[in-house]
Design an enzyme around this catalytic site. Structure first.
Site, PDB file in Angstrom:
ATOM      1  N   GLN A 131     -35.314  19.475  -2.436  1.00  0.00           N
ATOM      2  CA  GLN A 131     -34.031  19.230  -3.136  1.00  0.00           C
ATOM      3  C   GLN A 131     -33.520  19.659  -2.994  1.00  0.00           C
ATOM      4  O   GLN A 131     -31.601  18.685  -2.598  1.00  0.00           O
ATOM      5  CB  GLN A 131     -35.018  20.125  -4.976  1.00  0.00           C
ATOM      6  CG  GLN A 131     -35.641  19.328  -5.464  1.00  0.00           C
ATOM      7  CD  GLN A 131     -35.915  17.860  -5.139  1.00  0.00           C
ATOM      8  OE1 GLN A 131     -35.162  17.241  -5.865  1.00  0.00           O
ATOM      9  NE2 GLN A 131     -36.707  17.292  -4.611  1.00  0.00           N
ATOM     10  N   HIS A 167     -30.698  17.364  -0.418  1.00  0.00           N
ATOM     11  CA  HIS A 167     -30.674  15.965  -1.221  1.00  0.00           C
ATOM     12  C   HIS A 167     -28.912  15.973  -1.341  1.00  0.00           C
ATOM     13  O   HIS A 167     -28.260  14.838  -0.375  1.00  0.00           O
ATOM     14  CB  HIS A 167     -30.671  16.163  -2.426  1.00  0.00           C
ATOM     15  CG  HIS A 167     -31.940  15.229  -2.812  1.00  0.00           C
ATOM     16  ND1 HIS A 167     -31.999  14.256  -2.524  1.00  0.00           N
ATOM     17  CD2 HIS A 167     -33.439  15.306  -3.190  1.00  0.00           C
ATOM     18  CE1 HIS A 167     -33.573  13.050  -2.650  1.00  0.00           C
ATOM     19  NE2 HIS A 167     -34.590  14.079  -2.794  1.00  0.00           N
ATOM     20  N   GLU A 215     -35.918  17.962 -13.747  1.00  0.00           N
ATOM     21  CA  GLU A 215     -36.325  16.561 -13.448  1.00  0.00           C
ATOM     22  C   GLU A 215     -37.900  17.104 -13.137  1.00  0.00           C
ATOM     23  O   GLU A 215     -38.704  16.591 -13.063  1.00  0.00           O
ATOM     24  CB  GLU A 215     -35.307  16.616 -12.070  1.00  0.00           C
ATOM     25  CG  GLU A 215     -35.794  15.092 -11.400  1.00  0.00           C
ATOM     26  CD  GLU A 215     -34.637  14.866 -10.393  1.00  0.00           C
ATOM     27  OE1 GLU A 215     -34.396  13.473 -10.162  1.00  0.00           O
ATOM     28  OE2 GLU A 215     -34.313  15.748 -10.151  1.00  0.00           O
ATOM     29  N   HIS A 216     -37.979  17.776 -12.075  1.00  0.00           N
ATOM     30  CA  HIS A 216     -39.148  18.479 -10.908  1.00  0.00           C
ATOM     31  C   HIS A 216     -39.139  19.502 -11.816  1.00  0.00           C
ATOM     32  O   HIS A 216     -38.702  20.481 -11.319  1.00  0.00           O
ATOM     33  CB  HIS A 216     -38.961  18.040  -9.907  1.00  0.00           C
ATOM     34  CG  HIS A 216     -38.689  16.526  -9.373  1.00  0.00           C
ATOM     35  ND1 HIS A 216     -37.234  17.154  -8.673  1.00  0.00           N
ATOM     36  CD2 HIS A 216     -38.856  15.546  -9.106  1.00  0.00           C
ATOM     37  CE1 HIS A 216     -36.913  15.144  -8.850  1.00  0.00           C
ATOM     38  NE2 HIS A 216     -37.798  15.320  -8.841  1.00  0.00           N
ATOM     39  N   ASP A 242     -42.951  11.323  -4.752  1.00  0.00           N
ATOM     40  CA  ASP A 242     -41.176  10.539  -4.436  1.00  0.00           C
ATOM     41  C   ASP A 242     -41.529   9.585  -3.608  1.00  0.00           C
ATOM     42  O   ASP A 242     -41.067   8.807  -4.044  1.00  0.00           O
ATOM     43  CB  ASP A 242     -39.843  12.359  -3.295  1.00  0.00           C
ATOM     44  CG  ASP A 242     -39.193  13.050  -4.309  1.00  0.00           C
ATOM     45  OD1 ASP A 242     -38.706  12.917  -5.739  1.00  0.00           O
ATOM     46  OD2 ASP A 242     -38.413  13.811  -3.470  1.00  0.00           O
ATOM     47  N   HIS A 262     -31.157 -10.136 -52.048  1.00  0.00           N
ATOM     48  CA  HIS A 262     -32.339  -9.415 -50.926  1.00  0.00           C
ATOM     49  C   HIS A 262     -33.779  -9.054 -52.489  1.00  0.00           C
ATOM     50  O   HIS A 262     -34.024  -9.610 -52.349  1.00  0.00           O
ATOM     51  CB  HIS A 262     -32.546  -7.390 -50.736  1.00  0.00           C
ATOM     52  CG  HIS A 262     -31.337  -7.398 -49.134  1.00  0.00           C
ATOM     53  ND1 HIS A 262     -29.927  -8.233 -49.308  1.00  0.00           N
ATOM     54  CD2 HIS A 262     -32.105  -7.087 -48.290  1.00  0.00           C
ATOM     55  CE1 HIS A 262     -29.582  -7.623 -47.891  1.00  0.00           C
ATOM     56  NE2 HIS A 262     -30.488  -7.284 -47.568  1.00  0.00           N
TER      57      HIS A 262
END
Length: 437
Positions: free
Chosen positions: A267, A270, A335-336, A369, A428
Site C-alpha cells: 500500500q 501507491h 479500506e483493506h 487488487d 391527500h
C-alpha cells in the site's frame, strides 16, 4: 538508511489521541483546484465538444481536431488484446473471469431480480430492480495505468445489465496503454474516449454532441477529477470520493515477518499519502517486522515513496490482546484489512467495519487488487463505517411496486386519510377517501 516508523501502545494514557493523529487526513479540498474544476465544468456545459477538445489538447499536449478523433474503436481494443504476450493475456482473462463470476453471484444473492408478494386482500407489493442505462468509467492515465480498474468498474456494470459503458482515459502525449485497452476489450466496454480530467467528467455528466450523457460516473482520478465528481453529483450519480489507499494488518505474530513487511509496502508504494498500519499484541514480533522493512526497503523500485508513506502515515500498534486488536480495527475502519492469524474467522466475526477483509496468512491484499474476484474499489478514510465496496448494486436502481386491490383500498384508505388529516393535507385524505365509496 534505517527508517523509524511511529510506534503506539494501547496501554499509553494518550493512545486514542495518538491514534487519531495517525488517522487524521483531510481530503483537503484545495480551493484553487475546486475553482479550476468548476470553471472547466461550466465551459463544458456551455460549449460541449469545443471545450472538451480545447482542455484535452492543452493538458495532454495533443493537437486533435475534434472529440470524435479521440474515440478508440473496438477493432483497436481487440488489436491491443491480441498484441499481449500469451502470459499477460491469460492473466488478464483469468482476472476478468473471476471478477465476472463473483459479481454474477453477488447479483443473485443481493436481490438483483427484485421481488413481489401478495397480501390476503389481493394487494401486491414488491420491488422492481432495473439496471442503469448508461455508465461512464474514469480510468487514470499518464504516470499510472490500471487495467485492473477497467475490470473492476466495467464488469459489475455489465453484469448488472447496463446497456452502454463509456470509458474515458487520458493519454498525455498521445501515449496509449495497450494493457488498459485490452482490459476494455475483455470487460465489454462499449465506447472509449482518450480524454481525462475535469473536462471528461463534465462531458460524461452533461453530454456533448459526441459524448452521450451518462447516469453515473465511477472510477478514480486525480484531485481535479475528484473535485469535478463532487460538483456533478446530483446531475449524475457517482461511486465515491476516494482518499489515499490504506492497509491495516492485524497479526498474532505467527506469520513470517517478511510477508507482513511486504504487505505494508504494497500500500505504501501507491503514493506518499497511503497508509500502512500493523496491529499486534507481540512486541517482539513488531520489532521483527520493522527489521524486515529496513532490510527489504532498498530493493524496492519505489523505495522513496514507500519510505515517505511509512514515516509520515504508517504506524505499528502494540495491543493487549487480539480482542483489543479487533476493537481498534473497527475504530480504524480500514479500506483493506488483513487478519493474518491462526483461525482468522474467529477474529473476522468481531469485525464490523472494513472495506475488504483478507483472512489468513495466504490472503495477501494484492490478490484482491487484481484477481481474487471481489471488487477492489473500496471505501477509504474510515468511510467503511457506512459505505460498501463497488458492486453490481451500484449499477442498479430499485422501484417500489404498489398494486392495491379494491379491498385493500378500503382498508388502507382509512389509515391514509386519518394520517393525512393529522398532517393537514386534505387533498391527500380526499384522494384516499374517494376509493372508499
Amino acid at each position: 538508511m534505517t527508517i523509524q516508523i511511529r510506534k503506539l501502545d494501547s496501554s499509553q494514557p494518550d493512545f486514542k489521541a495518538q491514534l487519531s493523529a495517525v488517522l487524521a487526513f483531510e481530503a483537503s479540498e484545495d480551493d484553487a483546484i475546486d475553482r479550476v474544476a468548476a470553471q472547466i465544468l461550466a465551459e463544458v456545459k456551455a460549449r460541449g465538444d469545443a471545450a472538451v477538445i480545447e482542455y484535452t489538447n492543452r493538458f495532454d499536449k495533443l493537437s486533435a481536431a475534434d472529440v470524435a478523433s479521440l474515440e478508440i474503436g473496438k477493432p483497436e481494443l481487440q488489436a491491443a488484446l491480441e498484441s499481449l504476450t500469451p502470459e499477460r493475456r491469460n492473466a488478464l482473462q483469468t482476472a476478468a473471469d473471476r471478477v465476472r463470476a463473483y459479481h454474477a453471484r453477488q447479483k443473485a444473492e443481493t436481490g438483483g431480480d427484485g421481488f413481489t408478494y401478495t397480501e390476503a386482500d389481493g394487494t401486491v407489493l414488491g420491488q422492481k430492480v432495473t439496471p442503469l442505462d448508461r455508465v461512464g468509467i474514469y480510468v487514470p492515465g499518464g504516470k499510472a495505468a490500471y487495467p485492473s480498474s477497467v475490470l473492476m468498474n466495467a464488469i459489475p456494470a455489465k453484469v448488472a445489465g447496463v446497456q452502454e459503458v463509456i470509458m474515458v482515459v487520458p493519454t498525455p502525449g498521445g501515449v496509449k496503454n495497450e494493457l488498459v485497452l485490452a482490459a476494455a476489450a475483455i470487460a465489454g466496454v462499449d465506447r472509449v474516449f482518450t480524454i481525462g480530467g475535469a473536462q471528461a467528467v463534465g462531458a460524461l455528466a452533461y453530454g456533448t454532441a459526441t459524448i452521450p450523457q451518462v447516469d453515473k460516473i465511477v472510477g478514480p482520478g486525480n484531485a481535479y477529477v475528484a473535485a469535478a465528481k463532487r460538483r456533478v453529483f446530483g446531475i449524475v450519480g457517482i461511486d465515491m470520493i476516494a482518499g489515499p489507499s490504506e492497509i491495516l494488518v492485524v497479526c498474532d505474530g505467527t506469520t513470517d515477518p517478511d510477508w507482513i513487511a511486504m504487505d505494508l509496502f504494497s500500500q505504501a508504494e501507491h503514493d506518499e499519502l497511503a497508509q500502512s498500519i500493523l496491529v499486534c499484541p507481540d512486541a517482539t514480533y513488531i520489532e521483527k517486522v520493522e527489521a524486515s522493512i529496513n532490510r527489504q526497503l532498498d530493493a524496492m523500485p519505489r523505495k522513496d515513496v514507500i519510505r515517505t508513506s511509512l514515516v509520515n502515515r504508517g504506524a505499528m500498534v502494540k495491543v493487549r490482546d487480539m480482542d483489543e486488536a479487533c476493537e481498534i480495527a473497527n475504530l480504524i475502519a480500514a479500506e483493506h484489512l488483513e487478519i493474518s492469524t491462526e483461525n482468522p474467522q474467529k477474529w473476522a466475526d468481531k469485525i464490523r467495519h472494513a472495506g475488504a477483509m483478507f483472512l489468513g496468512r495466504f490472503s495477501s491484499e494484492s490478490l484482491g487488487d487484481y484477481c481474487a474476484g471481489p471488487n477492489h474499489v473500496l471505501p477509504t478514510s474510515r468511510t467503511a463505517r457506512f459505505s460498501s465496496p463497488l458492486g453490481v448494486y451500484d449499477f442498479q436502481k430499485r422501484s417500489s411496486i404498489i398494486h392495491v386491490s379494491e379491498a385493500g383500498a378500503r382498508t388502507l384508505g382509512k389509515v391514509a386519510a386519518e394520517l393525512a388529516y393529522g398532517e393537514g393535507l386534505q387533498a391527500h385524505a380526499g384522494s384516499a377517501e374517494y376509493r372508499l365509496k
